[in-house]
Design a protein around this motif. Structure first.
Motif, PDB file in Angstrom:
ATOM      1  N   PRO A 140     -10.333 -29.441  32.542  1.00 27.18           N
ATOM      2  CA  PRO A 140      -9.542 -28.203  32.635  1.00 27.18           C
ATOM      3  C   PRO A 140     -10.210 -27.201  33.683  1.00 27.18           C
ATOM      4  CG  PRO A 140     -10.193 -28.889  30.262  1.00 27.18           C
ATOM      5  CD  PRO A 140     -10.718 -29.868  31.178  1.00 27.18           C
ATOM      6  N   LYS A 177      -0.238 -26.219  27.774  1.00 26.72           N
ATOM      7  CA  LYS A 177      -0.256 -24.903  27.423  1.00 26.72           C
ATOM      8  C   LYS A 177       0.159 -24.096  28.711  1.00 26.72           C
ATOM      9  CE  LYS A 177      -3.482 -20.993  25.915  1.00 26.72           C
ATOM     10  NZ  LYS A 177      -4.761 -20.955  25.536  1.00 26.72           N
ATOM     11  N   TRP A 178      -0.435 -24.484  29.757  1.00 22.34           N
ATOM     12  CA  TRP A 178       0.156 -23.841  30.966  1.00 22.34           C
ATOM     13  C   TRP A 178       1.528 -23.988  31.373  1.00 22.34           C
ATOM     14  CZ3 TRP A 178       2.182 -24.945  36.029  1.00 22.34           C
ATOM     15  CH2 TRP A 178       1.778 -23.921  36.935  1.00 22.34           C
ATOM     16  N   SER A 219      -3.785 -30.715  26.155  1.00 26.26           N
ATOM     17  CA  SER A 219      -3.602 -29.392  25.478  1.00 26.26           C
ATOM     18  C   SER A 219      -3.516 -28.374  26.594  1.00 26.26           C
ATOM     19  CB  SER A 219      -4.691 -29.077  24.460  1.00 26.26           C
ATOM     20  OG  SER A 219      -4.447 -30.099  23.544  1.00 26.26           O
ATOM     21  N   SER A 220      -4.509 -28.361  27.429  1.00 22.52           N
ATOM     22  CA  SER A 220      -4.417 -27.279  28.557  1.00 22.52           C
ATOM     23  C   SER A 220      -3.283 -27.365  29.366  1.00 22.52           C
ATOM     24  CB  SER A 220      -5.876 -27.719  29.426  1.00 22.52           C
ATOM     25  OG  SER A 220      -5.863 -26.642  30.348  1.00 22.52           O
ATOM     26  N   ASP A 222      -2.539 -31.244  35.830  1.00 16.51           N
ATOM     27  CA  ASP A 222      -3.388 -30.234  36.073  1.00 16.51           C
ATOM     28  C   ASP A 222      -3.451 -29.920  37.520  1.00 16.51           C
ATOM     29  OD1 ASP A 222      -3.921 -32.702  37.234  1.00 16.51           O
ATOM     30  OD2 ASP A 222      -6.108 -33.044  36.329  1.00 16.51           O
TER      31      ASP A 222
END
Length: 990
Positions: free
Chosen positions: A905, A411-412, A407-408, A671
């Motif tokens: 995250p 979103k980025w 999700s993180s 990430d």
């Protein structure tokens, strides 16, 4: 240095001309066309330059730029790269770079893929193919008319003997060499000249005049009159002894026929129709940019559209959740292949699924479609169990942890889901079991006792993805237990030769177990009928059709839908209560259950094929499960399910010249991207620019920097910034009055045509090709500004000031249009442009209605906001540092440690990740093996931080790496049974 070239290769003519002109010291070696001069490439690629460091350059333009031109000096720095330095200390001009970009993208259109070079064959390459192999010299001028007209206009207005100034530049040499085989061929000049006259006269409706001119004229050059500047420039270069020498070496005095052997080995070009296997910009008419002929009717239509403004268009409503199908609307349901929860997605995963789907969804909303975009994490299966065992967590804890990571990341990357869910839900169990019972009731399930592979060392049956061996069909050594990635054939795990457990690498044994199968042969007739309709009316990518056809052609076999696992959706049948559903039966049902968790009216989307269009986005390896297995499950359930109408599959995106590998530290994972300091919009742009639509492509740091600096900074950003700055500087921030002249009307028509091409391509999910039309528009704009020079005219009389105002007003309106077209690709940049222009909200939807409408959105008197640059240059040292960072130089121990910290995250700047510390479950327990690994990881990370500081990397990059170092030191202290030491003071030597 050693330069590998082959006779008859027009690209080798470029580099040999560069060597001859500069006098560069280079060992030239002639090889045949099929020789692999670059050992790591899968196909022969010439020319190729071997650098002293052992690295290779294999783009002809890159090689040309690596040597120098008077008044430049040839300098070799370090052992790794050759750099251009002018004697006056300045870098080569932006104009020179723009010419090289134009030659590469419009005249040649060579797409550099780091696994091989693909020729898209527009313009020059198409002309060469016609002239050399087809004997169609009479059609050559049709293909080259646009590029030569553009070159003529630029030379005639430049008032300099060469493209970029008073002296020969790399741009001159590259374009001379590119055009030499055609323009030096006298027979083609004659034919082209006659054709040109007839064409010009026919469009002026003077047939008699055309006949008279053809009969009386003396041929001398393809485009007389309007081609004088090109002829003068070309003759000047062709007369140089160094250039004649290069041409003789490559063509051997045979002219075009000297290229026949080379051209016969090249892919056949395409002249006018888009093919499923090729991007649509392989059509020469589409890559000639503004060089297409614009009729009076087109100009009149463009002015009419322009004059309508925004008054007739609505601004569009904000999304109201839950989104449900509506009568009278185009209802579009979009799914992206569910990413497996225990993997951090890399760039290839992101472009293949969620990013491509996001661009299409943003575009669809701009078009006014009633659209729902759902996705989520696929969380059941053996891989989750194994990951949980590795990290000492329960499967549910692993799912919770990695769902947050996914999700993180998304979103980025600004992936705008309407709902991002997961498969470990009650709705998943409910819907999957309902479909199961329906299949059972309709007699589409069969029982069978099957032999399975069991790992005695791991004490369990092995899921297909955890078995690896030699493919029984093609002998590929890394085939999985369910499918071979090489030949694409379905495999039963026990068919593999020399199977291995992927967890412990022990040889598994065969054991029997009773399972349930989906009876695909019984459903084959229904599947065939549905496939004929869906592929015939929908937008299926070529690879999706091909893969599906190969499955059906080979004959369908019953497919096992149960597994001997604990972590999964339980099979409700009492005879199979110890089993769970196989992930490829269960996971696609996740689309339904995720929608059901979004709204209890989910059936209005999933049991409504009459009103709903379903788009599936995925990578090609997921195709058969979405085009055969999942549709058969829904067809067999006989409950009026919505089946896929448009199946959009990408090929693979590789990393440089290899594959992404988290364990080896190779490649950029989701990430990590934000830690590079490069904005997410730039990542989006480049991934979409190299989107693997027709074949595999590759991420390249060097290419990313080139595209950023040329396309975003020098092309798109330069135009939008200049347009806005002219308004602010010359007209006190208010859009000036515009009095359209013929030139302006032509530009409106050209821009409108590009907009229409963009819409046609986006409607067909040709996302990469549509992006090129955005860049074409900004190129039109830059040329328009450059030719009209408003910065000079603003200082003149009233007439010239009025002209400056018109050019400025038209330009800033084109910038407004670009902000709308960019929104699906670069949402933050799009918003920034609109903020700077203070653009009305209604402009977002107005432009993309119907077939495309370029209107005057910023009328005279409109006050804009504060204008500032949109993009920053990516420097060579910055890119080299990133290339080294993600190139796999890290140690295995560092990779293992960083993989854990990267899977959480990212916290604020220098704060250690709390979850990383939580991975050590006991504070005072000594773990010698882990301490040994972490000691090495700390040493490696310390070296990395020192290297970044020495290279003067960006502060944000250094800060992030220091945070990782501090976190590793804390983990080391815990592994050694100590309390974590305080973080060392800034500047303290380690």
């Amino acid at each position: 240095m050693k330069l590998f070239v082959s006779e008859g290769n027009p690209h080798c003519l470029k580099v040999l001309a560069a060597v001859e002109v500069t006098g560069a010291r280079c060992d030239v070696q002639y090889v045949n066309h099929e020789e692999k001069a670059v050992p790591f490439l899968s196909r022969p690629t010439l020319p190729a330059l071997l650098l002293p460091s052992g690295q290779h350059l294999f783009s002809s333009n890159a090689i040309c730029r690596s040597v120098d031109y008077s008044p430049f000096c040839f300098v070799l720095l370090d052992d790794d790269a050759i750099y251009l330095f002018e004697l006056n200390g300045q870098e080569s001009s932006d104009l020179c770079s723009q010419w090289l970009e134009w030659e590469a993208t419009n005249l040649q259109s060579i797409l550099i893929n780091l696994s091989f070079v693909l020729f898209l064959q527009p313009a020059l390459l198409l002309a060469l193919h016609m002239a050399v192999l087809q004997g169609k010299g009479s059609e050559v001028s049709k293909v080259l008319q646009g590029p030569l007209n553009y070159l003529e206009q630029s030379l005639s207005k430049g008032n300099t003997p060469y493209l970029t100034g008073e002296a020969v530049s790399v741009a001159d040499v590259v374009l001379w060499a590119a055009l030499y085989p055609i323009l030096s061929e006298s027979s083609l000049s004659v034919v082209a000249f006659y054709w040109y006259l007839i064409f010009k006269c026919f469009i002026s409706s003077s047939f008699a005049l055309s006949v008279r001119k053809v009969l009386t004229a003396t041929p001398h050059f393809p485009f007389p009159g309007e081609g004088k500047s090109v002829k003068t420039w070309f003759d000047r270069g062709a007369a140089m002894h160094s250039f004649q020498s290069a041409a003789q070496k490559v063509l051997q005095g045979k002219g075009l026929q000297g290229m026949k052997s080379y051209m016969q080995r090249q892919p056949a070009p395409q002249s006018s129709q888009c093919r499923d296997t090729q991007p649509c910009n392989s059509n020469p008419a589409e890559v000639e940019e503004g060089e297409r002929v614009v009729s009076e009717e087109e100009m009149e239509a463009a002015v009419l559209s322009w004059s309508k403004g925004l008054s007739a268009c609505s601004s569009g409503a904000e999304r109201q959740h839950p989104i449900l199908p509506q009568e009278g609307k185009r209802n579009v349901l979009v799914t992206s292949a569910l990413p497996y929860v225990n993997n951090v997605p890399h760039l290839g995963n992101i472009i293949g699924c969620v990013l491509s789907a996001d661009v299409f969804c943003r575009y669809g909303r701009l078009r006014g479609w009633n659209l729902l975009f759902v996705c989520g994490t696929d969380e059941y299966g053996t891989a989750t169990e194994n990951k949980a065992r590795e990290e000492g967590l329960t499967p549910q804890q692993i799912c919770d942890k990695y769902h947050a990571i996914h999700s993180s990341i998304y979103k980025w990357f600004q992936i705008d889901f309407d709902f991002f869910g997961r498969t470990t839900t009650e709705k998943q169990t409910e819907i999957a079991q309902d479909i199961f019972w329906r299949l059972h009731k309709n007699d589409f399930l069969v029982e069978d006792t099957v032999e399975q592979l069991r790992c005695e060392n791991c004490e369990r049956f092995l899921a297909d993805r955890f078995v690896e061996g030699i493919c029984p069909y093609c002998s590929y050594p890394e085939a999985r237990g369910d499918q071979c990635d090489s030949c694409g054939r379905l495999i039963n795990a026990i068919e593999l030769r020399e199977p291995q457990c992927k967890v412990c690498r022990q040889t598994p044994v065969i054991r029997s177990s009773k399972h349930l199968f989906l009876d695909l042969p019984k459903l084959e007739t229904q599947l065939d009928q549905w496939l004929d309709k869906s592929t015939g009316t929908g937008d299926w990518t070529a690879n999706a059709k091909q893969i599906t056809r190969s499955w059906v052609r080979d004959g369908l076999k019953p497919r096992c839908i149960t597994r001997d696992l604990k972590w999964g959706t339980p099979v409700p049948h009492p005879d199979f209560k110890e089993k769970v559903f196989y992930v490829w039966f269960d996971a696609p049902i996740g689309y339904l259950s995720i929608t059901a968790n979004y709204t209890d009216k989910w059936e209005k989307w999933w049991k409504n094929p009459q009103q709903v269009e379903l788009y599936n986005f995925m990578a090609k390896d997921n195709v058969p499960f979405h085009s055969v297995v999942f549709p058969c499950s829904l067809l067999g359930a006989q409950d009026n399910y919505t089946l896929v109408n448009h199946l959009v599959a990408t090929e693979y995106l590789n990393y440089e010249d290899t594959k992404f590998s988290k364990s080896r530290g190779v490649g950029v994972f989701g990430d990590m991207a934000k830690d590079t300091g490069i904005p997410s919009d730039v990542w989006r742009f480049y991934l979409l620019y190299v989107r693997p639509e027709g074949q595999d492509s590759a991420f390249s740091w060097t290419d990313m920097a080139t595209k950023n600096n040329s396309e975003l900074l020098n092309n798109l950003g330069n135009f939008i910034n200049r347009a806005g700055m002219f308004v602010a500087k010359f007209f006190e921030g208010c859009v000036p009055a515009m009095e359209l002249q013929q030139e302006d009307k032509k530009l409106l028509a050209l821009v409108g045509w590009e907009l229409q091409q963009y819409i046609q391509l986006m409607d067909k999910v040709k996302i990469r090709d549509a992006l090129k039309h955005i860049l074409n528009i900004s190129r039109h704009g830059n040329q328009y500004i450059q030719v009209n020079e408003p910065w000079k005219k603003i200082k003149g009389g009233d007439t010239e000031r009025q002209r400056a105002g018109t050019v400025t007003g038209v330009s800033v309106n084109i910038a407004c249009l670009l902000s709308t077209m960019l929104l699906p690709y670069m949402p933050m940049v799009s918003q920034t442009i609109r903020d700077q222009l203070n653009a009305p909200q209604s402009c977002i939807n107005t432009m993309l209605q119907g077939t495309g409408t370029f209107v005057c959105a910023l009328s005279a008197g409109h006050r804009i906001g504060t204008v500032s640059p949109l993009f920053q240059k990516l420097e060579v040292d910055q890119i080299e540092a990133l290339k080294k960072r993600f190139g796999g130089q890290q140690s295995t121990a560092q990779n293992a440690a960083s993989a854990k910290s990267a899977a959480v995250p990212a916290p604020a700047a220098a704060a250690p990740a709390p979850a990383a510390a939580a991975e050590v479950t006991t504070v005072n327990t000594v773990d010698p093996e882990k301490a040994k690994q972490l000691t090495q990881a700390v040493a490696d990370q310390g070296d990395k931080v020192r290297t970044l500081k020495a290279q003067k990397a960006e502060k944000a990059v250094i800060t992030a790496e220091v945070a990782k170092l501090l976190d590793l030191k804390k983990q080391l202290a815990l592994a050694e049974g100590k309390s974590p030491e305080p973080a060392p003071q800034k500047g303290k030597k380690k």
